[in-house]
Motif scaffolding. Structure first.
Motif, PDB file in Angstrom:
ATOM      1  N   GLU A  65      -4.922   3.772 -12.813  1.00  0.00           N
ATOM      2  CA  GLU A  65      -5.852   3.663 -11.483  1.00  0.00           C
ATOM      3  C   GLU A  65      -5.072   2.914 -10.797  1.00  0.00           C
ATOM      4  O   GLU A  65      -5.966   3.165  -9.382  1.00  0.00           O
ATOM      5  CB  GLU A  65      -6.534   2.021 -12.559  1.00  0.00           C
ATOM      6  CG  GLU A  65      -7.188   2.820 -13.724  1.00  0.00           C
ATOM      7  CD  GLU A  65      -7.414   1.331 -14.073  1.00  0.00           C
ATOM      8  OE1 GLU A  65      -7.529   0.106 -14.456  1.00  0.00           O
ATOM      9  OE2 GLU A  65      -8.162   1.141 -15.471  1.00  0.00           O
ATOM     10  N   GLN A  66      -3.643   3.169  -9.859  1.00  0.00           N
ATOM     11  CA  GLN A  66      -3.385   1.780  -9.283  1.00  0.00           C
ATOM     12  C   GLN A  66      -1.902   3.507  -8.430  1.00  0.00           C
ATOM     13  O   GLN A  66      -0.834   2.932  -9.559  1.00  0.00           O
ATOM     14  CB  GLN A  66      -2.735   0.842  -9.399  1.00  0.00           C
ATOM     15  CG  GLN A  66      -3.620  -0.231  -9.820  1.00  0.00           C
ATOM     16  CD  GLN A  66      -3.400  -1.339  -9.997  1.00  0.00           C
ATOM     17  OE1 GLN A  66      -2.832  -1.783 -10.355  1.00  0.00           O
ATOM     18  NE2 GLN A  66      -3.941  -2.050  -9.274  1.00  0.00           N
ATOM     19  N   ALA A 100       3.122   4.054 -11.700  1.00  0.00           N
ATOM     20  CA  ALA A 100       1.669   3.764 -11.700  1.00  0.00           C
ATOM     21  C   ALA A 100       1.831   2.389 -12.522  1.00  0.00           C
ATOM     22  O   ALA A 100       2.641   1.559 -12.657  1.00  0.00           O
ATOM     23  CB  ALA A 100       1.643   4.649 -13.044  1.00  0.00           C
ATOM     24  N   ARG A 101       1.545   1.466 -10.778  1.00  0.00           N
ATOM     25  CA  ARG A 101       1.583   0.066 -11.140  1.00  0.00           C
ATOM     26  C   ARG A 101       0.884  -0.883 -11.901  1.00  0.00           C
ATOM     27  O   ARG A 101       1.266  -1.584 -12.533  1.00  0.00           O
ATOM     28  CB  ARG A 101       1.245  -0.099  -9.341  1.00  0.00           C
ATOM     29  CG  ARG A 101       1.796   0.493  -7.927  1.00  0.00           C
ATOM     30  CD  ARG A 101       2.957  -0.218  -7.943  1.00  0.00           C
ATOM     31  NE  ARG A 101       4.170   0.025  -6.987  1.00  0.00           N
ATOM     32  CZ  ARG A 101       5.108   0.637  -7.306  1.00  0.00           C
ATOM     33  NH1 ARG A 101       5.575   0.238  -7.822  1.00  0.00           N
ATOM     34  NH2 ARG A 101       5.763   0.751  -5.047  1.00  0.00           N
ATOM     35  N   ASN A 102      -0.777  -0.111 -12.408  1.00  0.00           N
ATOM     36  CA  ASN A 102      -1.342  -0.404 -13.000  1.00  0.00           C
ATOM     37  C   ASN A 102      -0.949  -0.754 -14.870  1.00  0.00           C
ATOM     38  O   ASN A 102      -0.514  -1.622 -15.769  1.00  0.00           O
ATOM     39  CB  ASN A 102      -2.871   0.083 -13.414  1.00  0.00           C
ATOM     40  CG  ASN A 102      -2.570   1.734 -13.679  1.00  0.00           C
ATOM     41  OD1 ASN A 102      -2.001   2.519 -12.693  1.00  0.00           O
ATOM     42  ND2 ASN A 102      -3.278   2.160 -15.099  1.00  0.00           N
ATOM     43  N   ILE A 103       0.586   0.443 -15.262  1.00  0.00           N
ATOM     44  CA  ILE A 103       0.720   0.239 -16.148  1.00  0.00           C
ATOM     45  C   ILE A 103       2.147  -0.262 -15.940  1.00  0.00           C
ATOM     46  O   ILE A 103       2.611  -1.147 -16.454  1.00  0.00           O
ATOM     47  CB  ILE A 103       1.521   2.184 -16.802  1.00  0.00           C
ATOM     48  CG1 ILE A 103      -0.382   2.770 -17.011  1.00  0.00           C
ATOM     49  CG2 ILE A 103       2.208   2.543 -17.416  1.00  0.00           C
ATOM     50  CD1 ILE A 103       0.186   4.701 -16.674  1.00  0.00           C
ATOM     51  N   GLN A 104       3.117  -0.025 -14.686  1.00  0.00           N
ATOM     52  CA  GLN A 104       4.691  -0.220 -15.010  1.00  0.00           C
ATOM     53  C   GLN A 104       4.670  -1.651 -14.490  1.00  0.00           C
ATOM     54  O   GLN A 104       5.422  -2.273 -15.347  1.00  0.00           O
ATOM     55  CB  GLN A 104       5.372   0.636 -13.216  1.00  0.00           C
ATOM     56  CG  GLN A 104       6.948  -0.388 -12.818  1.00  0.00           C
ATOM     57  CD  GLN A 104       6.985  -0.498 -10.950  1.00  0.00           C
ATOM     58  OE1 GLN A 104       5.883   0.364 -10.270  1.00  0.00           O
ATOM     59  NE2 GLN A 104       7.274  -0.770 -10.695  1.00  0.00           N
ATOM     60  N   MET A 115       1.374  -0.904  -2.460  1.00  0.00           N
ATOM     61  CA  MET A 115       0.866  -1.971  -3.873  1.00  0.00           C
ATOM     62  C   MET A 115       1.226  -3.781  -3.317  1.00  0.00           C
ATOM     63  O   MET A 115       0.495  -4.387  -2.919  1.00  0.00           O
ATOM     64  CB  MET A 115       1.812  -2.287  -4.732  1.00  0.00           C
ATOM     65  CG  MET A 115       1.644  -3.577  -5.438  1.00  0.00           C
ATOM     66  SD  MET A 115       3.454  -4.043  -7.004  1.00  0.00           S
ATOM     67  CE  MET A 115       5.212  -3.598  -5.509  1.00  0.00           C
ATOM     68  N   GLY A 116       1.801  -2.950  -1.222  1.00  0.00           N
ATOM     69  CA  GLY A 116       1.729  -4.443  -0.849  1.00  0.00           C
ATOM     70  C   GLY A 116       0.991  -4.785   0.144  1.00  0.00           C
ATOM     71  O   GLY A 116       1.518  -5.964   0.798  1.00  0.00           O
ATOM     72  N   ARG A 117       0.356  -4.409   0.764  1.00  0.00           N
ATOM     73  CA  ARG A 117      -0.849  -4.091   1.714  1.00  0.00           C
ATOM     74  C   ARG A 117      -1.637  -4.968   0.952  1.00  0.00           C
ATOM     75  O   ARG A 117      -2.359  -5.117   0.454  1.00  0.00           O
ATOM     76  CB  ARG A 117      -1.012  -2.496   1.772  1.00  0.00           C
ATOM     77  CG  ARG A 117       0.170  -1.567   2.839  1.00  0.00           C
ATOM     78  CD  ARG A 117      -0.232   0.086   2.999  1.00  0.00           C
ATOM     79  NE  ARG A 117       1.257   0.614   3.763  1.00  0.00           N
ATOM     80  CZ  ARG A 117       1.218  -0.218   5.062  1.00  0.00           C
ATOM     81  NH1 ARG A 117       0.147  -0.357   6.000  1.00  0.00           N
ATOM     82  NH2 ARG A 117       2.088   0.795   5.454  1.00  0.00           N
ATOM     83  N   ARG A 118      -2.152  -5.188   2.281  1.00  0.00           N
ATOM     84  CA  ARG A 118      -3.454  -5.932   2.080  1.00  0.00           C
ATOM     85  C   ARG A 118      -4.493  -5.291   2.706  1.00  0.00           C
ATOM     86  O   ARG A 118      -4.518  -5.088   4.046  1.00  0.00           O
ATOM     87  CB  ARG A 118      -3.184  -7.211   2.385  1.00  0.00           C
ATOM     88  CG  ARG A 118      -1.975  -8.379   1.268  1.00  0.00           C
ATOM     89  CD  ARG A 118      -3.228  -7.892  -0.114  1.00  0.00           C
ATOM     90  NE  ARG A 118      -1.414  -9.024  -1.005  1.00  0.00           N
ATOM     91  CZ  ARG A 118      -1.198  -8.363  -1.261  1.00  0.00           C
ATOM     92  NH1 ARG A 118      -0.850  -6.915  -1.755  1.00  0.00           N
ATOM     93  NH2 ARG A 118       0.688  -8.782  -2.492  1.00  0.00           N
ATOM     94  N   LYS A 165      -5.062   8.707  -3.556  1.00  0.00           N
ATOM     95  CA  LYS A 165      -6.837   9.534  -4.801  1.00  0.00           C
ATOM     96  C   LYS A 165      -6.841  10.961  -4.285  1.00  0.00           C
ATOM     97  O   LYS A 165      -5.988  10.999  -3.607  1.00  0.00           O
ATOM     98  CB  LYS A 165      -7.282   8.705  -3.832  1.00  0.00           C
ATOM     99  CG  LYS A 165      -7.718   9.046  -2.365  1.00  0.00           C
ATOM    100  CD  LYS A 165      -8.841   8.021  -1.892  1.00  0.00           C
ATOM    101  CE  LYS A 165      -9.087   8.522  -0.226  1.00  0.00           C
ATOM    102  NZ  LYS A 165      -7.856   8.006   0.090  1.00  0.00           N
ATOM    103  N   PRO A 166      -7.066  11.464  -4.870  1.00  0.00           N
ATOM    104  CA  PRO A 166      -7.475  12.901  -4.774  1.00  0.00           C
ATOM    105  C   PRO A 166      -7.230  13.476  -3.777  1.00  0.00           C
ATOM    106  O   PRO A 166      -8.969  12.922  -2.942  1.00  0.00           O
ATOM    107  CB  PRO A 166      -9.024  13.447  -5.939  1.00  0.00           C
ATOM    108  CG  PRO A 166      -8.823  12.407  -7.885  1.00  0.00           C
ATOM    109  CD  PRO A 166      -7.652  10.878  -5.599  1.00  0.00           C
TER     110      PRO A 166
END
Length: 278
Positions: free
Chosen positions: A118-119, A157-161, A247-250, A256-257
């Protein structure tokens, strides 16, 4: 020399070939059956088997410049600003995690985002290719063991990592280590610690830095790793990513595909991949 692995577009069997990319865009093709790893192990192959034939870059499909390294060792949190954006402490020793041959992809390959990711994040990195067996190498001679350099996109994959005790499953997904487009030999990049490094997402610059900002530089990493594991010809050390990851951005930015990622390192070139859904 720029060392490439490829197959001819007209070859239905997609047989792996190796060659050196010349300045005019042509490829000096080595004898069939030789891999890039063998050229690294026995560089005289390039001399004795060169000029077998020549072809144009547009007539081939580039593969990862290495398809069978024994080890792919990745370094995490190795730029100060990336440590800050990750909300982590500056490491006292290099942070290590592995990737494997299943992760490798070549230039212009499509990278599949699995349904459970997802990420999905990007990370441009300078990758070091080891040229000869190294065990307990002193810092002052570490660069003698480097064959050359290439580019890796350490797709994550941040949501897993970040939701498991260690990072491997979120890092070692099929295709999550695009590598290439070629290996530039060390003699052509005499100052790898002073290279501009950047990444563009759909044409927008997301990462921009220099390898002079590395916390642990290339000689240190080669020496450090060789103290606990024997480095072999063709092993890859990916040196970490600068700030600007999704991940570090706001707000945070996730691949995405349809997204096109272009990872660039000065003196090497650009590694380009398109991301698609599973």
């Amino acid at each position: 020399m720029k060392l490439v692995q490829f197959y001819y577009k007209h070859d239905p069997e997609r047989r792996l070939r190796v060659g050196s990319l010349e300045n005019d865009g042509s490829i000096n093709v080595l004898e069939a059956g030789i891999t890039a790893k063998e050229v690294i192990e026995l560089p005289q192959i390039a001399l004795t088997n060169g000029n077998i034939e020549r072809c144009k870059l547009e007539d081939v499909k580039l593969l990862p410049p290495l398809t069978n390294p024994e080890k792919i060792i990745c370094i995490g949190l190795n730029y100060y600003d990336h440590v800050i954006e990750s909300n982590m402490e500056v490491p006292k020793v290099p942070v290590l995690f592995p990737k494997f041959n299943n992760c490798l992809a070549g230039n212009d390959d499509e990278i599949v985002i699995p349904w459970e990711v997802e990420q999905c994040d990007y990370e441009v990195e300078l990758a070091v290719v080891i040229g000869k067996t190294a065990k307990r190498i002193p810092l002052e001679s570490a660069m003698d063991y480097v064959f050359g350099y290439t580019i890796m996109n350490d797709v994550s994959a941040r949501n897993i990592q970040l939701n498991e005790p260690q990072w491997t499953r979120g890092k070692a997904i099929d295709g999550f280590a695009p590598l290439g487009p070629w290996i530039v030999t060390a003699d052509e990049l005499p100052e790898p610690g002073r290279l501009e490094i950047s990444l563009r997402l759909n044409g927008e610059t997301m990462q921009q830095s220099s390898t002079k900002e590395l916390i642990f530089d290339i000689p240190y990493l080669v020496s450090f790793l060789s103290n606990t594991m024997t480095l072999k010809p063709g092993d890859v050390i990916s040196t970490g990513t600068p700030p600007g990851v999704g991940m570090g951005r706001r707000p945070q930015v996730w691949l995405k595909p349809g997204d096109v990622v272009e990872a660039s390192v000065e003196g090497i070139g650009t590694l380009r991949n398109t991301f698609i859904a599973e």
